[in-house]
Design an enzyme around this catalytic site. Structure first.
Site, short mmCIF file in Angstrom:
data_model
loop_
_atom_site.label_atom_id
_atom_site.label_comp_id
_atom_site.label_asym_id
_atom_site.label_seq_id
_atom_site.Cartn_x
_atom_site.Cartn_y
_atom_site.Cartn_z
N GLU A 18 0.85 -1.19 0.00
CA GLU A 18 0.00 0.00 0.00
C GLU A 18 0.89 1.24 0.00
O GLU A 18 1.86 1.31 0.75
CB GLU A 18 -0.90 0.02 1.24
CG GLU A 18 -1.77 1.27 1.29
CD GLU A 18 -2.64 1.36 2.52
OE1 GLU A 18 -3.53 0.50 2.70
OE2 GLU A 18 -2.42 2.28 3.33
N GLY A 110 -14.59 5.34 4.89
CA GLY A 110 -13.81 6.54 5.25
C GLY A 110 -14.07 6.85 6.71
O GLY A 110 -15.15 6.53 7.25
N GLU A 158 -20.01 -6.89 14.18
CA GLU A 158 -18.89 -6.65 13.25
C GLU A 158 -18.84 -7.77 12.19
O GLU A 158 -18.69 -7.50 11.00
CB GLU A 158 -17.59 -6.60 14.08
CG GLU A 158 -16.37 -6.17 13.34
CD GLU A 158 -16.34 -4.68 13.00
OE1 GLU A 158 -17.23 -3.93 13.43
OE2 GLU A 158 -15.42 -4.29 12.27
P1 FAD Z 1 -17.52 -0.10 7.12
O1 FAD Z 1 -17.33 -1.44 6.50
O2 FAD Z 1 -18.71 0.68 6.70
O3 FAD Z 1 -17.54 -0.34 8.71
C1 FAD Z 1 -17.44 0.76 9.62
C2 FAD Z 1 -18.14 0.37 10.92
O4 FAD Z 1 -19.55 0.38 10.68
C3 FAD Z 1 -17.82 -1.05 11.40
O5 FAD Z 1 -17.83 -1.07 12.80
C4 FAD Z 1 -18.97 -1.89 10.86
O6 FAD Z 1 -19.23 -3.04 11.63
C5 FAD Z 1 -20.12 -0.89 10.96
N1 FAD Z 1 -21.17 -1.15 9.97
C6 FAD Z 1 -20.99 -1.52 8.68
N2 FAD Z 1 -22.18 -1.65 8.06
C7 FAD Z 1 -23.12 -1.35 9.00
C8 FAD Z 1 -24.53 -1.28 8.99
N3 FAD Z 1 -25.24 -1.56 7.87
N4 FAD Z 1 -25.20 -0.93 10.15
C9 FAD Z 1 -24.49 -0.64 11.26
N5 FAD Z 1 -23.15 -0.68 11.34
C10 FAD Z 1 -22.47 -1.03 10.22
N6 FAD Z 1 -9.51 5.51 4.95
C11 FAD Z 1 -9.38 6.51 4.04
O7 FAD Z 1 -9.93 7.61 4.24
N7 FAD Z 1 -8.66 6.33 2.88
C12 FAD Z 1 -8.06 5.14 2.59
O8 FAD Z 1 -7.44 5.01 1.54
C13 FAD Z 1 -8.17 4.07 3.52
N8 FAD Z 1 -7.62 2.85 3.27
C14 FAD Z 1 -7.82 1.82 4.16
C15 FAD Z 1 -7.30 0.54 3.85
C16 FAD Z 1 -7.50 -0.53 4.72
C17 FAD Z 1 -6.96 -1.88 4.35
C18 FAD Z 1 -8.22 -0.33 5.93
C19 FAD Z 1 -8.41 -1.47 6.89
C20 FAD Z 1 -8.73 0.93 6.25
C21 FAD Z 1 -8.56 2.01 5.37
N9 FAD Z 1 -9.08 3.27 5.63
C22 FAD Z 1 -8.93 4.30 4.72
C23 FAD Z 1 -9.76 3.54 6.91
C24 FAD Z 1 -11.29 3.33 6.83
O9 FAD Z 1 -11.85 4.32 5.99
C25 FAD Z 1 -11.83 3.47 8.25
O10 FAD Z 1 -11.39 2.41 9.05
C26 FAD Z 1 -13.33 3.67 8.35
O11 FAD Z 1 -13.60 4.12 9.69
C27 FAD Z 1 -14.15 2.42 8.13
O12 FAD Z 1 -14.15 2.07 6.82
P2 FAD Z 1 -14.79 0.65 6.35
O13 FAD Z 1 -14.82 0.68 4.88
O14 FAD Z 1 -14.13 -0.47 7.03
O15 FAD Z 1 -16.28 0.85 6.95
#
Ligand code: FAD
Length: 289
Positions: A18, A110, A158
């Site tokens: 990354e 995000g 989760e």
């Molecule tokens: P989600 O999958 O939406 O999950 C977030 C939280 O919401 C979790 O606790 C989940 O259980 C909960 N949730 C999900 N769906 C629901 C639902 N329907 N109802 C209730 N709760 C729900 N951030 C950036 O800004 N730019 C990047 O380039 C970036 N790259 C990343 C790369 C990796 C490999 C990782 C692990 C993280 C990265 N992040 C990045 C950080 C990420 O944006 C944050 O961790 C963010 O807070 C969560 O993103 P997610 O896509 O995992 O969210």
């Protein structure tokens, strides 16, 4: 090439990196020395981070990914966050990504940031996946959290939310960094029990500076094992010693993961080619055994 096909067809461990796009325009060319070294190490793909909104840096993500594909002939993955964007903005990003010939995105929510208003079209990564899957031809990756996401109310929800993300179309999961492999193994087992059957790739970040480690732990909620805390206590004030100890620790984590049988390793390089080289030199004879 689609990342899901790389995992299906390679018959070996998948090594990915990354990187993040430089902040200023004139720095884009400065990333070339980093890419030169990273490409020598022949990763299967390189993912490029994307701002969570509030900046205009995101076109640089796409430019950099295009460069990785066209100049270095390595498959790129563009990270794409949904929370701060409208459907129209996501359509524009998706078009720019596809026009650049990029076939893979890591669909993310995000982080919630009080300075960046969310637009309510994509509250979760799953909303973004559900929107993009029928409208685009991307291979979609998703994020996962071996120690649960810091906002998670409990481990069961989760897992439930992660399964939902996969059911909607996430074909590969990349994990948040962690310092204790037992968290990853327990998480992977729970994910399999929950019926999540896509590749789950552990994300490893070599922790080489005491200040950076504290920041990372605060942001992502990873627990520092006592063994690692002792390293910081002893070497934290000595940059060279901390570098060596942090690299050896990360290498140990990687060897343990490989011998236990993971699909691959996703290395958070922090745009530091020396780190990537040290890791790759350390595992070059074991990555495919
Ligand atoms: P989600 O999958 O939406 O999950 C977030 C939280 O919401 C979790 O606790 C989940 O259980 C909960 N949730 C999900 N769906 C629901 C639902 N329907 N109802 C209730 N709760 C729900 N951030 C950036 O800004 N730019 C990047 O380039 C970036 N790259 C990343 C790369 C990796 C490999 C990782 C692990 C993280 C990265 N992040 C990045 C950080 C990420 O944006 C944050 O961790 C963010 O807070 C969560 O993103 P997610 O896509 O995992 O969210």
């Amino acid at each position: 090439m689609k990342i899901s096909d790389i995992y299906k067809n390679k018959g070996k461990k998948i090594l990915s990196f990354e990187i993040f796009p430089p902040k200023k325009d004139d720095e884009l060319k400065n990333i070339e020395p980093t890419l030169d070294i990273l490409s020598e190490l022949k990763p299967d793909y390189i993912s490029v981070t994307f701002g969570a909104g509030g900046s205009s840096n995101n076109n640089k993500t796409i430019d950099l990914a295009r460069k990785i594909k066209e100049v270095y002939h390595i498959e790129p993955v563009v990270h794409l966050t949904g929370l701060a964007y409208s459907k129209q903005e996501i359509d524009e990003f998706a078009k720019a990504i596809a026009d650049a010939g990029i076939e893979n995105i890591l669909a993310l929510r995000g982080d919630i940031n009080p300075n960046v208003p969310s637009k309510n079209d994509f509250r979760y990564a799953s909303d973004l996946i559900e929107y993009l899957k029928p409208r685009t031809d991307f291979c979609i990756l998703g994020a996962c959290y071996p120690e649960d996401h810091p906002e998670s109310p409990n481990h069961v929800s989760e897992m439930h939310n992660l399964k939902h993300k996969v059911d909607l179309g996430a074909e590969v999961l990349l994990s948040q960094l962690f310092f204790d492999n037992s968290h990853f193994y327990a998480f992977e087992e729970d994910a399999r029990i929950a019926g999540i059957d896509v590749p789950i790739t552990p994300g490893i970040m070599p922790a080489i500076k005491a200040s950076q480690i504290q920041r990372m732990v605060n942001t992502c909620g990873a627990v520092l094992p006592e063994k690692f805390q002792k390293i910081i206590d002893k070497y934290g004030d000595n940059d060279e010693a901390m570098y060596d100890a942090g690299m050896v620790y990360a290498l140990n984590q990687i060897v343990d993961l490989l011998t236990t049988g993971v699909d691959g390793i996703h290395l958070y390089t922090m745009n530091n080619p020396k780190v990537a080289r040290t890791i790759c030199d350390g595992i070059k004879n074991i990555i495919n055994v």
